[in-house]
Design a protein around this motif. Structure first.
Motif, PDB file in Angstrom:
ATOM      1  N   THR A  69      20.202  52.632  40.625  1.00  0.00           N
ATOM      2  CA  THR A  69      18.979  52.860  39.843  1.00  0.00           C
ATOM      3  C   THR A  69      17.931  51.798  40.127  1.00  0.00           C
ATOM      4  OG1 THR A  69      20.389  53.799  38.102  1.00  0.00           O
ATOM      5  CG2 THR A  69      18.119  53.276  37.502  1.00  0.00           C
ATOM      6  N   GLY A  72      15.282  52.849  42.426  1.00  0.00           N
ATOM      7  CA  GLY A  72      14.355  53.884  41.986  1.00  0.00           C
ATOM      8  C   GLY A  72      15.095  54.969  41.231  1.00  0.00           C
ATOM      9  N   GLU A  73      14.355  55.697  40.420  1.00  0.00           N
ATOM     10  CA  GLU A  73      14.984  56.735  39.602  1.00  0.00           C
ATOM     11  C   GLU A  73      15.581  57.849  40.444  1.00  0.00           C
ATOM     12  OE1 GLU A  73      15.594  56.739  36.456  1.00  0.00           O
ATOM     13  OE2 GLU A  73      14.616  54.795  36.148  1.00  0.00           O
ATOM     14  N   GLU A  74      15.053  58.067  41.650  1.00  0.00           N
ATOM     15  CA  GLU A  74      15.580  59.147  42.495  1.00  0.00           C
ATOM     16  C   GLU A  74      16.985  58.855  43.009  1.00  0.00           C
ATOM     17  OE1 GLU A  74      12.887  56.515  45.082  1.00  0.00           O
ATOM     18  OE2 GLU A  74      12.953  57.320  43.033  1.00  0.00           O
ATOM     19  N   TYR A  75      17.420  57.586  42.902  1.00  0.00           N
ATOM     20  CA  TYR A  75      18.757  57.215  43.357  1.00  0.00           C
ATOM     21  C   TYR A  75      19.763  57.136  42.211  1.00  0.00           C
ATOM     22  CZ  TYR A  75      16.280  55.817  47.604  1.00  0.00           C
ATOM     23  OH  TYR A  75      15.501  55.819  48.734  1.00  0.00           O
ATOM     24  N   ALA A  76      19.362  57.490  41.010  1.00  0.00           N
ATOM     25  CA  ALA A  76      20.217  57.314  39.830  1.00  0.00           C
ATOM     26  C   ALA A  76      21.470  58.181  39.873  1.00  0.00           C
ATOM     27  CB  ALA A  76      19.424  57.608  38.560  1.00  0.00           C
ATOM     28  N   GLU A  77      21.418  59.303  40.562  1.00  0.00           N
ATOM     29  CA  GLU A  77      22.551  60.230  40.580  1.00  0.00           C
ATOM     30  C   GLU A  77      23.537  59.946  41.712  1.00  0.00           C
ATOM     31  OE1 GLU A  77      21.076  64.181  40.680  1.00  0.00           O
ATOM     32  OE2 GLU A  77      20.051  64.043  38.732  1.00  0.00           O
ATOM     33  N   TYR A  78      23.257  58.962  42.540  1.00  0.00           N
ATOM     34  CA  TYR A  78      24.144  58.663  43.659  1.00  0.00           C
ATOM     35  C   TYR A  78      25.424  57.991  43.157  1.00  0.00           C
ATOM     36  CZ  TYR A  78      20.695  59.859  47.218  1.00  0.00           C
ATOM     37  OH  TYR A  78      19.812  60.530  48.016  1.00  0.00           O
TER      38      TYR A  78
END
Length: 249
Positions: A69, A72-78
């Motif tokens: 996270t 960035g927020e776009e990586y939160a689901e990794y």
């Protein structure tokens, strides 16, 4: 106080050798002399102190679900937890290589006496076990991870130092033939494990808060059960008296 308790528990109660039997190969093979036992034990302490905090950072900021996270927020689901073993072992191997170079440079006699077992620290399950237990315990800060790494390393050091000293002494003892060699070593290991585990009563007692909480939670339920039993008993007694009176009539 919590850090001190964690430190002592990692040395005695959760000892890598006596509690989980991790690192037994090196423990049995390099413990014939105190000098080599001290050298290998010191190397294990160094590797544990470095690798456990490093792996804590890897786990917190890269491996666990949602750890990315901070990018960035776009990586939160990794979720990169499937890389845990690879990265942990890579960290351990790097530190072991560093230790091997330092020992070879400054203590060549110790390097020769340790032989193949120095580079084999990289595959010592006690080293990897320290990082995996750290991940399982889910420490809140890197300080706790460092204290746990130091304590687990010292615990392993004390174990191999103790068995090394004892094995040097029993060479001159009249040990029955059937117990000579690894047989007596395993017996001594079991006896020392009992001694180390005896510290559990001193380190896990102490606080009355859990007892108070248990009493507060259990007392209402017990009171309710007692009241129900008393009510049932009264009802049963009333019914018995009624039947007795009916029979008499």
């Amino acid at each position: 106080m919590e850090l001190l308790e964690l430190f002592l528990k990692s040395i005695f109660i959760e000892n890598m050798i006596f509690a989980t039997f991790l690192g037994m190969c090196s423990y049995l093979a390099v413990s014939k002399k105190v000098s080599t036992a001290v050298g290998l034990g010191a190397a294990v302490i160094f590797v544990q102190v470095i690798t456990v905090p490093l792996n804590y950072l890897l786990d917190k900021y890269i491996l666990r679900p949602g750890a990315l996270t901070w990018l960035g927020e776009e990586y939160a689901e990794y979720d990169l937890s499937f890389l845990t073993f690879i990265l942990f072992i890579a960290t351990v191997a790097t530190m072991v290589q560093l230790v091997e170079m330092v020992v070879e440079k400054f203590a060549p006699a110790l390097y020769n006496s340790l032989g193949i077992f120095l580079p084999l620290i990289a595959v010592n399950c006690a080293i990897l076990g320290g990082s995996l237990f750290m991940q399982q315990k889910d420490f809140a800060t890197i300080t706790e991870a460092t204290v746990y790494g130091l304590g687990s390393g010292i615990g392993w050091f004390l174990a191999i130092l103790a068995i090394g000293a004892i094995r040097e002494k029993i060479r001159y003892s009249n040990v029955p033939p059937v117990f000579r060699g690894l047989g007596m070593t395993f017996i001594l290991t079991g006896l020392m494990a009992i001694g180390f585990m005896s510290f559990g009563g001193m380190l896990t007692g102490g606080s009355d808060a859990p007892k108070k909480e248990v009493v507060e939670n259990v007392a209402p339920a017990v009171t309710e059960e007692v009241n129900e039993v008393a009510t049932d008993s009264t009802a049963l007694e009333t019914k018995t008296d009624s039947l007795t009176q009916t029979v008499q009539e």
